[in-house]
Design an enzyme around this catalytic site. Structure first.
Site, mmCIF file in Angstrom:
data_model
loop_
_atom_site.group_PDB
_atom_site.id
_atom_site.type_symbol
_atom_site.label_atom_id
_atom_site.label_comp_id
_atom_site.label_asym_id
_atom_site.label_seq_id
_atom_site.Cartn_x
_atom_site.Cartn_y
_atom_site.Cartn_z
ATOM 1 N N ASP A 162 0.864 -1.173 0.000
ATOM 2 C CA ASP A 162 0.000 0.000 0.000
ATOM 3 C C ASP A 162 0.913 1.239 0.000
ATOM 4 O OD1 ASP A 162 -2.295 1.640 0.369
ATOM 5 O OD2 ASP A 162 -1.900 1.687 2.514
ATOM 6 N N THR A 171 -2.198 1.350 -4.899
ATOM 7 C CA THR A 171 -2.697 2.512 -4.182
ATOM 8 C C THR A 171 -4.014 2.986 -4.769
ATOM 9 O OG1 THR A 171 -2.205 4.810 -3.592
ATOM 10 C CG2 THR A 171 -1.294 4.005 -5.653
#
Length: 1208
Positions: free
Chosen positions: A428, A730
């Site tokens: 992430d 993301t």
């Protein structure tokens, strides 16, 4: 006693979208009472609830795997699911039959020890969960006990229908329906970070029909009935109705639902009625069993055990055939061949007339006898080692984050060795690579850019050739500004032109004043005053919003109080340059949504003017500007593009003045729309808001930085040198993700970027087609075409070693993950040096992880910090949770928790490498020592014509794996290390030994197995030849079975333990104690056991004291066998080390042979650890050097007269 509420305001009238009233849709609420909506709750009426047919569960929550009643059966079932343990159970049962070659007790006790040890571990782990459950269930909350009195009660004792009083900063003990709150208009703020990972506070509001219940005594005679949906896992929906009296009925919505494990914030207290308890609560309905993960080494170990089972069955079958043949030949023409077996007067086991049956029975005997091929203590030893390895990980001070007081925490020990085999990391961005801490760093006001600070992205971009930021950083003052750091959280702005009140002297002071006013007023933040210091902090729905309020304060507009009708600000006056208290009456809040991408407030200022203050995304806000409000549009757009290049998040600020008539008309339409009962009510409200949010006047733009965590670029560089690929998944837009990629050195100058993007003009036209299926097919075809073209580019880049980066957006990714495209996409992504997936949903993150994991031999590691990363963490082979600020859901779903991304470097390159090496070596050694022991039994059987007679005493065999060889192998698994942690980090390519599975390949396993066979052959045949015809005692007696068995066993114990000593590369005193102590323990046991009564010690009675110890032959044979058995391994390892060294052995030379002072050798080894076609700042510097070298060579080819070489 409950404090009264302040002056009443109608907060629900301020918010644009439904705040306190349910958006009642008749088709949903008509389901109440039907299937799935049958729950009926009697509020504050215990007698009626008890007598009703609705008997709901209590509030006790259990997360343990076992109960007291189920522990024994379930745990035993878990143990004997393992094929090896089941085999030993069958053998233990058969040991009570006549076919057993040894006593039943000697066989059963080791099995009991191993199973009991594993069950004890299970019990201890489950007891820890039990203690957490006890702590949770015994928390206290105030419950109405009757007569308007609230007393403390345990959470576990709550029942459906109970009225509870929850106070500020307390957790809700069950799912509640909000009845009343002491906050204005019966609203309350709720922190749901434990549920969804979101840090912003949620607004809840009680129904008007119950909002007057403001005192404890109000509940003396309160009665109500709730009819609602049955327990389910949906956190964001709720359908029900509340009946008060006989004629009052109110619809219930998620706005009144308070979920268990969320926390009350900024509200003194609330009253609520329990609606779902225990495992019926939504948080428990959402809790799922974590997926069962097993390491690749453990899976291969199972295959090796199956191979050993095959060998066991094969040698048993071969022995039984020969035994049957020789048994049949025992009686020929009345003559007995093996007379000592008395074939003329025997049982079925040696009866020549029933040779086939005797062979079958011998097969069962052999299956039991050769069971020592299977290491009975392997599983329990590995579990003990992994637990100890996890303790070392937890206690590593180099992975302790002092700022938050959080060490690394291995939540499971099953995957330790998997940490050493990772080839792809899926990460992430926000909160993982970045801090999830927003800082106000720059702004554009009235077309003028302010802010002299430099972002991490700008510093990274400054390393690029001819970078604008590189030239700026050369300025001495700018460099100082770049290095300085503000001590104010959320504010890192430096510009003397508008700081310290200097903005009042700027030419555009009026625009700056309005800009700061929007920052100070247009938000939903709540101020909290520290009574001790008087300092004000802010609770906001997002870190961005908190940064804006802090910035306004630093510019001279301090927001210090909020009521439901007003926002109060200490405001710096433009004319007098003095701060004064100003109050803005808050009339409407037009909330931010993902569709609107903006937020506005309508206020009446201290001069009576009606103002609409707005902030939002540039893609939306520029379209809402008036013709006369675009004065600074071009300059602002230019600055926004600069800020985006710097990796900053931008918002546009604008405002307009409203006249009374326009506002009154808007407010009337909005009020009517909010009270409308219609399926399209929200769309009607949205249309009304668009009519007021127009003709805005542009003020400027804000720029906040989501900072990189410390050490992220360095960590990524080391991981890249180790050959590990990093994929960034993301939800951010592509521009931001690309800039973060440059900051992390995932991208670099000269790296070819493959961008697959569906947001093109052609695709936008396709989306407008009426035939949606045709438009989707066309967009998919476009994505497939881009992937195919990229693959062709990838093939050409392989020839010139050019590194490629793949960047793909969420829409394209959705098509790339479809079944007929995903393999093509995976081939492209694997060939690229770095992969960035933008605008990825949580589901897409999990699907990408699953796709990468499907690749044969691939080991994936996912790392994230938010609830939206849970699917990715659970799908990956290893899930790493960042214990950051986005709640604990990612950590609770992870296998290992760390506090910072940079700790991943040490976790993988040091602990991962060590754990992989230790577990691999440990398992190989286990198989070696059991094959060595097992084949001595087989060779003795051959020597004795497969009679089924074991060479050793029963208890010798039973204790072999449990006492005499188990502790050294555990010490190997816990303490051994081929190189130090510093060298692991200095030579990161060493990590590839795990990725390529060098140390647990079939070749290496086979090598250890052959070593075991060779050792057992040397031990047996050396002992037999040395002792068969030689006198052993002083009286001239030759060695009998007892002496031969003891000598054989002594040689086995010496050889396998000394083999361990040769294999270890890092000795500690514990290894010395365990290795030599195990050998010493054998002699102690031999003397102690031999001293016991012969009825118990049988063949071992005084065999050491009376026979072996006094005989020189015993000691000489032991020594010669030890040397002969270890010589092949010693010769092989010496030749291999000298002429064919593997990578870790070359590094060991540096440490052991003084090569640390040989710079040429060190450089050669280090160069082998650097991968030239990867990412990281090392690769960036290398690319820069290559670029400079090529440019110099081009310059050197140009003649001095400026003519080309061809023209000369």
């Amino acid at each position: 006693m409950a404090g009264g509420r302040r002056r009443r305001h109608h907060f629900s009238k301020i918010h644009a979208f439904t705040c306190g009233k349910a958006s009642l849709e008749q088709d949903e609420h008509s389901l109440i009472g039907g299937p799935g909506f049958s729950r009926k709750v009697y509020c504050n009426d215990a007698e009626r609830a008890m007598s009703s047919i609705y008997n709901y569960g209590d509030n006790y929550v259990r997360t343990t795997k076992y109960t007291l009643a189920t522990f024994l059966p379930k745990s035993l079932f878990e143990q004997f699911r393992r094929v090896a343990n089941f085999y030993f159970l069958v053998v233990a049962v058969l040991s009570f039959s006549p076919v057993a070659p040894y006593s039943a007790v000697s066989n059963v006790i080791p099995l009991l020890v191993v199973v009991a040890a594993t069950m004890a571990k299970e019990f201890i782990e489950d007891f820890q969960r039990k203690k957490q459950d006890i702590e949770m269930n015994n928390r206290k909350v105030k419950v109405h006990g009757g007569g308007g009195v609230f007393d403390y009660s345990k959470w576990r004792d709550l029942r459906v229908g109970d009225i509870v009083k929850v106070e500020k900063d307390e957790y809700f003990p069950a799912d509640l329906i909000l009845l009343a709150s002491n906050y204005d208009d019966s609203i309350c703020y709720v922190d749901t970070m434990n549920l969804d990972g979101e840090t912003n506070l949620k607004l809840k509001q009680a129904l008007e029909g119950t909002s007057n219940l403001l005192e404890d005594s109000s509940f003396r005679d309160f009665k109500a009935v709730i009819r609602c949906e049955d327990p389910n896992a949906n956190l964001y929906s709720f359908v029900g109705s509340l009946e008060v009296g006989e004629d009052q009925q109110f619809p219930l919505s998620p706005q009144q639902l308070l979920l268990r494990d969320s926390k009350l914030k900024n509200t003194d207290f609330i009253y609520g009625v329990v609606i779902f308890t225990g495992h019926d609560t939504k948080v428990m309905q959402n809790s799922t069993e974590p997926p069962s993960k097993r390491s690749k080494i453990e899976k291969r170990m199972d295959k090796v055990i199956y191979c050993l089972f095959f060998v066991l069955i094969l040698v048993s079958f071969i022995g039984s055939i020969f035994f049957g043949i020789w048994t049949k030949q025992d009686m020929k023409n009345g003559r007995m061949k093996r007379w000592y077996l008395r074939p003329d007067d025997t049982e079925v086991f040696y009866d020549p007339d029933r040779a086939v049956l005797a062979a079958i029975l011998h097969f069962l005997t052999a299956l039991m006898l050769y069971g020592y091929f299977i290491p009975i203590s392997l599983y329990v030893s590995i579990e003990v080692v992994k637990v100890l390895q996890s303790i070392f990980i937890n206690q590593d001070l180099n992975m302790y984050y002092e700022e938050t007081d959080k060490p690394a925490h291995a939540r499971t020990s099953n995957l330790n060795e998997e940490l050493g085999q990772v080839d792809t990391i899926l990460s992430d961005k926000t909160g993982t690579l970045t801090c999830n801490s927003m800082e106000f760093i720059k702004c554009s006001i009235g077309g003028v850019a302010y802010g002299r600070g430099f972002t991490e992205v700008e510093r990274a971009l400054s390393k690029r050739k001819d970078s604008y930021f590189g030239r700026k950083l050369k300025d001495e003052n700018a460099a100082k500004a770049a290095k300085s750091k503000s001590k104010i959280k959320g504010f890192n702005f430096m510009d003397e032109r508008i700081m310290n009140g200097n903005w009042v002297r700027q030419p555009n002071a009026n625009v700056i004043q309005n800009f700061i006013k929007v920052l100070a007023v247009c938000h939903t933040a709540i101020p909290e005053v520290d009574e001790a210091t008087g300092n004000i902090s802010y609770e906001a729905e997002s870190p961005d919003e908190a940064a804006f309020v802090v910035a306004a304060r630093e510019f001279g507009f301090e927001f210090y109080e909020r009521t439901n009708a007003a926002i109060s600000v200490h405001e710096l006056d433009l004319e007098s340059n003095v701060k004064s208290e100003r109050s803005y009456n808050l009339l409407n809040v037009l909330e931010f949504t993902s569709a609107r991408k903006r937020m506005s407030v309508i206020v009446r200022d201290y001069n009576g003017k009606l103002l609409l203050l707005s902030k939002g995304a540039d893609s939306i806000m520029f379209e809402l500007l008036a013709k006369n409000g675009r004065e600074f549009e071009e300059q602002t757009k230019y600055h926004i593009n600069e800020y985006a290049d710097s990796g900053l998040r931008t918002l546009i600020l604008a405002y307009r003045e409203l006249d009374e008539e326009e506002y009154n008309q808007f407010n009337k339409e909005l009020t009517d729309a909010k009270n409308l009962v219609s399926a399209d009510q929200e769309q009607i409200v949205e249309d009304i808001l668009q009519n007021i949010e127009k003709d805005l006047i542009l003020l400027g733009a804000t720029a906040v930085e989501d900072k990189l965590q410390d050490g992220v670029p360095e960590c990524i560089d080391k991981l890249a040198q180790a050959g590990i690929k990093l994929w960034v998944l993301t939800g951010d837009k592509m521009e931001t993700a690309i800039n973060i990629g440059y900051a992390c050195s995932l991208l670099r100058q000269g790296m070819k970027q493959i961008v697959i993007n569906s947001d093109t003009p052609e695709n936008k036209l396709l989306e407008k087609m009426e035939d949606k299926s045709a438009s989707e097919a066309a967009i998919k075809a476009s994505v497939v075409r881009q992937i195919t073209e990229a693959k062709a580019l990838l093939s050409s880049s392989d020839n010139n070693s050019e590194a490629l980066a793949l960047i793909i957006d969420g829409k394209s990714l959705a098509h790339a993950l479809e079944d007929d495209v995903k393999n093509l996409f995976l081939e492209l992504a694997i060939g690229c040096a770095s992969v960035i997936c933008c605008r990825s949903s949580p589901k897409q993150k999990a699907l990408v992880t699953r796709l990468v994991k499907m690749r044969p031999g691939s080991t994936t590691l996912a790392i994230g910090d938010g609830a939206n990363d849970v699917g990715m963490l659970q799908e990956a082979d290893i899930g790493i949770g960042i214990s950051g600020v986005e709640g604990m859901q990612a950590v609770m779903s992870s296998d290992i928790a760390i506090a910072q991304f940079r700790f991943l470097e040490r976790l993988l390159l040091v602990h991962g490498h060590w754990c992989y090496r230790r577990i691999s070596s440990m398992i190989c050694y286990f198989f070696y020592k059991n094959i060595t022991f097992g084949f001595t039994l087989f060779f003795y059987e051959m020597y004795t014509s497969f009679s089924g007679q074991p060479a050793y005493n029963d208890w010798f065999m039973s204790f072999y794996n449990v006492f005499f060889t188990s502790l050294p192998v555990i010490a190997l698994g816990v303490f051994d290390q081929d190189v130090s942690s510093k060298l692991c980090l200095k030579f990161p390519l060493l990590y590839q030994e795990g990725v390529q599975n060098v140390l647990f390949s079939w070749k290496r396993i086979s090598g250890w197995a052959l070593n075991g066979v060779a050792s057992s052959a040397i031990i047996f045949f050396f002992c037999i030849r040395a002792m068969e015809h030689q006198s052993f005692r002083e009286g001239g007696e030759v060695a009998d079975l007892q002496i031969l068995g003891t000598t054989l066993y002594t040689c086995v114990v010496w050889v396998v333990n000394c083999q361990m000593a040769l294999s270890i590369t890092y000795f500690t005193y514990i290894q010395h104690i365990f290795i030599w102590g195990s050998i010493f323990m054998w002699y102690i046991f031999l003397m102690a056991y031999g001293a016991i009564d012969p009825s118990i010690s049988t063949t071992a009675y005084n065999v050491f004291i009376e026979a072996c110890a006094p005989s020189p032959s015993y000691w000489v044979v032991t020594f010669l066998v030890l040397v002969a058995a270890l010589l092949p391994y010693f010769a092989y390892s010496t030749i291999q080390l000298r002429f064919f060294p593997v990578y870790h052995q070359m590094i060991q030379w540096i440490r052991k042979d003084g090569q640390v002072n040989d710079p040429e050798f060190c450089d050669m080894v280090r160069q082998r650890s650097i991968r030239h076609t990867t990412v990281g700042f090392t690769a960036r510097l290398e690319a820069s050097r290559r670029f400079e070298a090529s440019r110099r060579s081009e310059i050197s080819l140009v003649p001095l007269d400026g003519k080309s070489g061809d023209n000369q």
